[in-house]
Design an enzyme around this catalytic site. Structure first.
Site: not given
Ligand SMILES: Cc1cc2nc3c(=O)[nH]c(=O)nc-3n(C[C@H](O)[C@H](O)[C@H](O)COP(=O)(O)OP(=O)(O)OC[C@H]3O[C@@H](n4cnc5c(N)ncnc54)[C@H](O)[C@@H]3O)c2cc1C
Length: 382
Positions: A127-128, A364-365
């Site tokens: 989610e956003p 996927e993480g």
């Molecule tokens: C092209 C694309 C396709 C996708 N497809 C899907 C889909 O089909 N379904 C779905 O549900 N999602 C999907 N995603 C979402 C994707 O899984 C997330 O973008 C990803 O899990 C990271 O979440 P975030 O972008 O909110 O980053 P954030 O969680 O905001 O993280 C930002 C940064 O902080 C780091 N971080 C966060 N928490 C920690 C921690 N505890 N310790 C250390 N570092 C940390 C992260 O590693 C990252 O570097 C997709 C994303 C993209 C870009």
């Protein structure tokens, strides 16, 4: 552990390679440039049984194992990483959870058509305001007196979202206790109250469309709960354990394509009177690329073999995904370097591989989350 493919697995690998080289590769650069959804390729993936590879033939799937899945995703992704992830999401994040947690009715009515490629599925966890920390999601499901649910919220970056017929939606269904509980809902995209944004504009995997989806009081009957009520987080995490193997295989395919092109170019291109391949600096890069790819392949097959054995593979999937995705970025980086200026312009495919590789470290993480998963699995035994 034996990683040698069986005769059946070799046959499947060759089928995937022939298909990828003949029918996907010639279109890959155009798909990347135009960001066109590859309708005709998805149709062919369905005909080959590649959209529901692990789904038993009773439901119209290919009834294959996880090792075959890895081999096929690598071949498809070596040609086109966008096609690789379209296939991976339908297989790992849609069919797999329905197979493992779905009701007989869901399997008959939705899993079967998804495995046969008649409908397309996607997975809505992010989610956003909640990505890596998925438990903090804001989407809610409220139980109604008639036993149905009203689901409200939004999910973003949803791969296959713009083209999908169904989505698995994860929503909070109980905040009363110390631990928030979630439920997984199977939602058809034509449900009243369900809308989608235009597709996202991205750095890479241009042909694999993703978007934001919005749910405004979407009514979901009790029969469309996947798994048990309040147990949806387990569905999400189990799906990702399998999905990460698919992304590791996608990363392998991207890296292999970049490597093969760099080796061919190094043999052809001359500098200082001899082919690049005779320069030790280039030879070292090629050696490192190959070792990286082979190591990632072993980790990925290890996780797939454990999945086939029905053993928990959370740790091994995270190891494979972490290493293979960072490896793909390293290998594509070196491949581009070997091409020099020609690698940076889009006449050759290496810049596409370089852009496509990057996403494997995020979805996927992220790599950081894989490290957390690995550490938590190891440290809990201390
Ligand atoms: C092209 C694309 C396709 C996708 N497809 C899907 C889909 O089909 N379904 C779905 O549900 N999602 C999907 N995603 C979402 C994707 O899984 C997330 O973008 C990803 O899990 C990271 O979440 P975030 O972008 O909110 O980053 P954030 O969680 O905001 O993280 C930002 C940064 O902080 C780091 N971080 C966060 N928490 C920690 C921690 N505890 N310790 C250390 N570092 C940390 C992260 O590693 C990252 O570097 C997709 C994303 C993209 C870009």
């Amino acid at each position: 552990m034996d990683f040698d493919p069986t005769e059946d697995q070799k046959f499947l690998q060759q089928t995937a390679r022939d298909f990828a080289v003949r029918e996907i590769l010639p279109k890959a650069a155009e798909l990347d440039k135009s960001a066109r959804w590859p309708t005709e390729i998805v149709q062919r993936l369905s005909e080959l049984g590649f959209m529901g590879m692990a789904v038993p033939s009773d439901y119209g799937g290919a009834g294959l194992d996880a090792v075959s899945y890895v081999l096929a995703i690598e071949e498809v992704s070596a040609a086109c990483a966008s096609t690789g992830v379209i296939m991976s999401v339908n297989n790992s994040l849609f069919c797999d959870p329905l197979l493992k947690f779905g009701s007989p009715e869901q399997k008959q009515n939705v899993l079967g058509p998804a495995a046969r490629g008649e409908v397309l599925g996607c997975f809505g966890l992010t989610e956003p305001m909640s990505g890596s920390d998925a438990q903090t999601m804001a989407t809610v499901g409220q139980l109604q007196p008639d036993g149905s649910w009203l689901v409200t919220g939004s999910k973003n970056f949803i791969t296959n979202g713009p083209a999908a017929d169904y989505i698995l939606i994860f929503a909070v269904t109980d905040r009363s206790g110390p631990k928030v509980k979630h439920t997984c809902f199977l939602v058809p995209v034509d449900a009243p109250g369900f809308t989608r944004s235009p597709k996202d504009e991205k750095l890479g995997i241009h042909a694999a469309h993703s978007c934001t989806v919005y749910l405004e009081n979407v009514r979901v009957p009790a029969s469309m709960v996947v798994g048990r009520v309040d147990d949806g987080f387990k569905v999400a995490m189990a799906s990702l354990d399998g999905g990460r193997i698919g992304i590791a295989a996608q990363a392998l395919g991207i890296a292999r394509a970049a490597y093969d092109k760099a080796v061919a170019y190094a043999k052809e291109r001359k500098a200082f009177g001899k082919p690049l391949a005779e320069l030790q600096a280039i030879q070292f890069m090629i050696s490192d690329m190959l070792v990286d790819i082979e190591a990632a392949r072993l980790l990925t097959l290890h996780a797939a073999v454990l999945k086939d054995e029905g053993v928990r593979h959370t740790l091994e999937s995270a190891e494979a995904k972490l290493f293979a995705s960072e490896m793909a970025t390293r290998v594509a980086h070196k491949a581009l370097q070997i091409f020099g200026g020609y690698g940076y312009i889009n006449e050759y495919d290496v810049e596409r591989h370089y852009r496509d590789a990057r996403i494997t470290e995020i979805y996927e993480g992220t790599s950081e989350i894989q490290r957390l998963v690995i550490a938590s699995m190891m440290l809990k035994e201390v």
